[in-house]
Scaffold this motif. Structure first.
Motif, PDB file in Angstrom:
ATOM      1  N   LEU A 123      23.248  29.837   0.258  1.00 27.94           N
ATOM      2  CA  LEU A 123      24.212  29.657   1.348  1.00 27.94           C
ATOM      3  C   LEU A 123      24.310  28.199   1.778  1.00 27.94           C
ATOM      4  O   LEU A 123      25.415  27.692   2.040  1.00 27.94           O
ATOM      5  N   ILE A 124      23.181  27.509   1.842  1.00 32.68           N
ATOM      6  CA  ILE A 124      23.184  26.100   2.241  1.00 32.68           C
ATOM      7  C   ILE A 124      23.952  25.264   1.217  1.00 32.68           C
ATOM      8  O   ILE A 124      24.821  24.454   1.575  1.00 32.68           O
ATOM      9  N   ILE A 125      23.662  25.466  -0.050  1.00 30.60           N
ATOM     10  CA  ILE A 125      24.319  24.684  -1.095  1.00 30.60           C
ATOM     11  C   ILE A 125      25.808  24.984  -1.150  1.00 30.60           C
ATOM     12  O   ILE A 125      26.639  24.071  -1.267  1.00 30.60           O
ATOM     13  N   LEU A 126      26.178  26.253  -1.059  1.00 29.02           N
ATOM     14  CA  LEU A 126      27.598  26.598  -1.100  1.00 29.02           C
ATOM     15  C   LEU A 126      28.350  26.083   0.123  1.00 29.02           C
ATOM     16  O   LEU A 126      29.498  25.652   0.010  1.00 29.02           O
ATOM     17  N   SER A 127      27.714  26.104   1.284  1.00 27.17           N
ATOM     18  CA  SER A 127      28.386  25.577   2.477  1.00 27.17           C
ATOM     19  C   SER A 127      28.542  24.057   2.389  1.00 27.17           C
ATOM     20  O   SER A 127      29.568  23.507   2.818  1.00 27.17           O
ATOM     21  N   PHE A 148      31.393  23.478  -0.049  1.00 26.68           N
ATOM     22  CA  PHE A 148      32.656  23.793   0.626  1.00 26.68           C
ATOM     23  C   PHE A 148      33.052  22.671   1.583  1.00 26.68           C
ATOM     24  O   PHE A 148      34.211  22.255   1.632  1.00 26.68           O
ATOM     25  N   SER A 149      32.082  22.164   2.348  1.00 25.56           N
ATOM     26  CA  SER A 149      32.360  21.077   3.284  1.00 25.56           C
ATOM     27  C   SER A 149      32.817  19.821   2.549  1.00 25.56           C
ATOM     28  O   SER A 149      33.740  19.134   2.991  1.00 25.56           O
ATOM     29  N   ILE A 151      34.338  19.665  -0.328  1.00 24.33           N
ATOM     30  CA  ILE A 151      35.689  19.884  -0.842  1.00 24.33           C
ATOM     31  C   ILE A 151      36.719  19.784   0.277  1.00 24.33           C
ATOM     32  O   ILE A 151      37.737  19.103   0.145  1.00 24.33           O
ATOM     33  N   VAL A 152      36.455  20.438   1.393  1.00 19.46           N
ATOM     34  CA  VAL A 152      37.435  20.483   2.485  1.00 19.46           C
ATOM     35  C   VAL A 152      37.562  19.140   3.200  1.00 19.46           C
ATOM     36  O   VAL A 152      38.667  18.713   3.534  1.00 19.46           O
ATOM     37  N   LEU A 153      36.445  18.445   3.405  1.00 13.72           N
ATOM     38  CA  LEU A 153      36.484  17.221   4.197  1.00 13.72           C
ATOM     39  C   LEU A 153      36.735  15.953   3.381  1.00 13.72           C
ATOM     40  O   LEU A 153      37.199  14.950   3.927  1.00 13.72           O
ATOM     41  N   GLU A 154      36.429  15.958   2.102  1.00 12.24           N
ATOM     42  CA  GLU A 154      36.574  14.754   1.292  1.00 12.24           C
ATOM     43  C   GLU A 154      37.646  14.875   0.219  1.00 12.24           C
ATOM     44  O   GLU A 154      38.552  14.058   0.143  1.00 12.24           O
ATOM     45  N   ILE A 155      37.543  15.878  -0.615  1.00 14.12           N
ATOM     46  CA  ILE A 155      38.389  15.947  -1.803  1.00 14.12           C
ATOM     47  C   ILE A 155      39.818  16.355  -1.452  1.00 14.12           C
ATOM     48  O   ILE A 155      40.777  15.731  -1.917  1.00 14.12           O
ATOM     49  N   LEU A 156      39.999  17.388  -0.664  1.00 11.12           N
ATOM     50  CA  LEU A 156      41.349  17.844  -0.344  1.00 11.12           C
ATOM     51  C   LEU A 156      42.182  16.821   0.430  1.00 11.12           C
ATOM     52  O   LEU A 156      43.358  16.649   0.117  1.00 11.12           O
TER      53      LEU A 156
END
Length: 73
Positions: free
Chosen positions: A17-21, A24-25, A27-32
């Protein structure tokens, strides 16, 4: 061999869960946002290119070869 060991199930679950979160963070905050900015710049450049005369287009120049085929001599 099971993917999740029953004895150590909760720590493995927590780390997953830690690694996936974190992923996800990232991807959402940097890449997108970077992708969104690049797409906006590309759309803006396309609209500017449509306004420019065709004779001044840089696309009429010879193409630049970035990758050479390893089979060509």
């Amino acid at each position: 061999m099971p993917h999740l060991d029953i004895v150590a199930y909760m720590p493995q679950y927590a780390w997953a869960l830690i690694i996936l979160s974190l992923l996800f963070s990232l991807i959402v905050l940097e890449i997108l946002p970077r992708l969104q900015q690049q797409l906006a710049l590309r759309a803006h450049a396309e609209s500017k290119k449509e306004e420019a005369p065709a004779a001044a287009s840089w696309e009429s120049a010879a193409p630049v070869v970035i990758f050479k085929s390893m089979f060509s001599n």
